[in-house]
Design a protein around this motif. Structure first.
Motif, short mmCIF file in Angstrom:
data_model
loop_
_atom_site.label_atom_id
_atom_site.label_comp_id
_atom_site.label_asym_id
_atom_site.label_seq_id
_atom_site.Cartn_x
_atom_site.Cartn_y
_atom_site.Cartn_z
N UNK A 137 0.82 -1.21 0.00
CA UNK A 137 0.00 0.00 0.00
C UNK A 137 0.86 1.26 0.00
N UNK A 138 0.31 2.32 -0.56
CA UNK A 138 0.96 3.63 -0.51
C UNK A 138 0.63 4.29 0.83
N UNK A 139 1.63 4.65 1.60
CA UNK A 139 1.42 5.37 2.85
C UNK A 139 1.07 6.82 2.56
N UNK A 140 0.74 7.56 3.60
CA UNK A 140 0.54 8.99 3.44
C UNK A 140 1.88 9.67 3.12
N UNK A 141 1.82 10.94 2.75
CA UNK A 141 3.04 11.67 2.42
C UNK A 141 4.04 11.59 3.57
N UNK A 142 5.29 11.33 3.23
CA UNK A 142 6.39 11.47 4.17
C UNK A 142 7.07 12.79 3.83
N UNK A 143 7.06 13.74 4.76
CA UNK A 143 7.50 15.09 4.43
C UNK A 143 8.46 15.64 5.47
N UNK A 144 9.35 16.51 5.01
CA UNK A 144 10.24 17.30 5.87
C UNK A 144 10.11 18.74 5.41
N UNK A 145 9.91 19.67 6.33
CA UNK A 145 9.67 21.06 5.94
C UNK A 145 10.42 22.02 6.86
N UNK A 146 10.60 23.22 6.36
CA UNK A 146 11.24 24.27 7.14
C UNK A 146 10.73 25.62 6.66
N UNK A 147 10.59 26.57 7.59
CA UNK A 147 10.17 27.93 7.26
C UNK A 147 11.37 28.85 7.48
N UNK A 148 11.76 29.57 6.43
CA UNK A 148 12.91 30.47 6.51
C UNK A 148 12.41 31.90 6.57
N UNK A 149 12.64 32.56 7.70
CA UNK A 149 12.23 33.95 7.86
C UNK A 149 13.07 34.88 7.00
N UNK A 150 12.41 35.83 6.34
CA UNK A 150 13.11 36.73 5.43
C UNK A 150 14.17 37.56 6.17
N UNK A 151 13.82 38.06 7.36
CA UNK A 151 14.77 38.87 8.12
C UNK A 151 15.93 38.05 8.63
N UNK A 152 15.64 36.84 9.09
CA UNK A 152 16.68 35.97 9.61
C UNK A 152 17.69 35.60 8.52
N UNK A 153 17.17 35.29 7.33
CA UNK A 153 18.05 34.93 6.23
C UNK A 153 18.89 36.13 5.80
N UNK A 154 18.29 37.32 5.84
CA UNK A 154 19.01 38.52 5.42
C UNK A 154 20.14 38.86 6.38
N UNK A 155 19.95 38.61 7.66
CA UNK A 155 20.96 38.95 8.66
C UNK A 155 22.00 37.86 8.87
#
Length: 331
Positions: free
Chosen positions: A102-120
């Motif tokens: 059977x096909x399982x549900x999605x296996x996922x890895x995610x991350x949120x990159x803040x615009x200010x954090x990335x800029x600094x």
């Protein structure tokens, strides 16, 4: 002193907008993040493939549509002596069986990159994030497949009149290199007795047991026919079986995980290692690893998601042998 006209020209020159060269554009046109997205996706895929062990060893099949896939296995037949004039009627019956994965549900890895954090940030973070997303997915998939390999070794015969999985047990399996090496030889004997092909046999151990084998010099001493290097901390084969180390071998009592539609759970507290061939476990893939990102204006940042859609199950149980302890090690 500049004239009024010269001053106006000078002001226009210093006030003009600069022509920005966007490093993320393809041929200086279109989406200014296009190349960055491709690079991030490539980093995730690279990290995933580099850290995948079991996923590159066991059987894989890809489907375009559907919620499951069927794998077939065939048993053996016999032969007979005949005399001249005797008619052959095709009396042999070859046992066959099928398995649904059977096909399982999605296996996922995610991350949120803040615009200010990335800029600094003073370091380039996206590449590092990409590597960790890829590693997370590879680690989880490998753990699932190694659990199935052990479950295959505990399984009954998949083919009528065939063989099931096997287990080699010893109380000192996890702490005595000689016992562990002897158990690998025993597993090879079990495979031979079942007429399992010699090729593609592989043993998987955690670093503790792997290094324990490396330090048993006669196993890697070329004068004794061994393969490996004490200096490099490597052992290649025992009894013709390739030795591989991994941190993803199960060693605890694992319960069913929400989102899975196949059986991956079991009590692995006594598991020390597993020896298998690719046919022991089968994976069906509906969607391979893909990476998507979207800038969220309301949150001032970018959400990046890496995910896959697949499932796995045991197949040829006779192609797996579990190595396990039976009690506390002797003192």
């Amino acid at each position: 002193v500049r004239s009024s006209a010269a001053s106006d020209v000078y002001k226009r020159q210093i006030m003009a907008d600069a022509t920005v060269n966007y490093s993320g554009q393809i041929n200086n046109t279109g989406d200014i993040l296009a190349l960055h997205r491709d690079q991030f996706t490539g980093e995730v895929l690279t990290a995933y493939n580099e850290n995948l062990i079991a996923g590159n060893f066991f059987l894989n099949r890809t489907i375009d549509k559907g919620k499951s896939a069927t794998f077939y296995a065939m048993g053996e037949t016999d032969c007979q002596y005949i005399s001249s004039g005797e008619q052959l009627l095709g009396t042999n019956k070859i046992p066959q069986n099928k398995l649904t994965v059977n096909i399982d549900q999605f296996l996922a890895a995610d991350i949120f990159i803040g615009e200010d954090d990335e800029a600094m940030s003073e370091i380039e973070v996206r590449q590092r994030y990409a590597q960790r997303l890829g590693k997370a997915l590879a680690r989880t998939k490998d753990k699932r497949l190694f659990q199935l390999a052990v479950l295959a070794a505990r399984g009954t015969a998949f083919i009528k009149d065939g063989n099931g999985g096997s287990k080699v047990e010893n109380a000192d399996m996890a702490t005595d290199a000689a016992v562990l090496a002897a158990s690998v030889f025993k597993a090879a004997e079990i495979f031979d007795t079942k007429d399992i092909p010699d090729d593609m046999r592989k043993a998987f151990f955690k670093p503790l047991q792997y290094n324990m084998l490396v330090q048993k010099v006669d196993l890697i001493n070329k004068d004794w026919g061994g393969m490996g290097s004490y200096a490099d901390g490597k052992i290649v084969k025992i009894a013709g079986i390739e030795i591989t180390k991994t941190n993803n071998l199960p060693s605890t009592n694992i319960t069913q995980v929400d989102g899975t539609r196949n059986v991956y759970h079991g009590d692995f507290t006594k598991t020390v290692g597993v020896i298998a061939r690719p046919e022991a476990v089968a994976t069906v893939q509906l969607r391979g690893l893909n990476v998507k990102d979207r800038y969220d204006l309301s949150r001032s940042g970018t959400l990046i998601v890496a995910k896959m859609l697949e499932g796995s199950n045991t197949l040829r149980t006779d192609n797996a042998v579990e190595l396990a302890t039976t009690a506390s090690p002797t003192t």
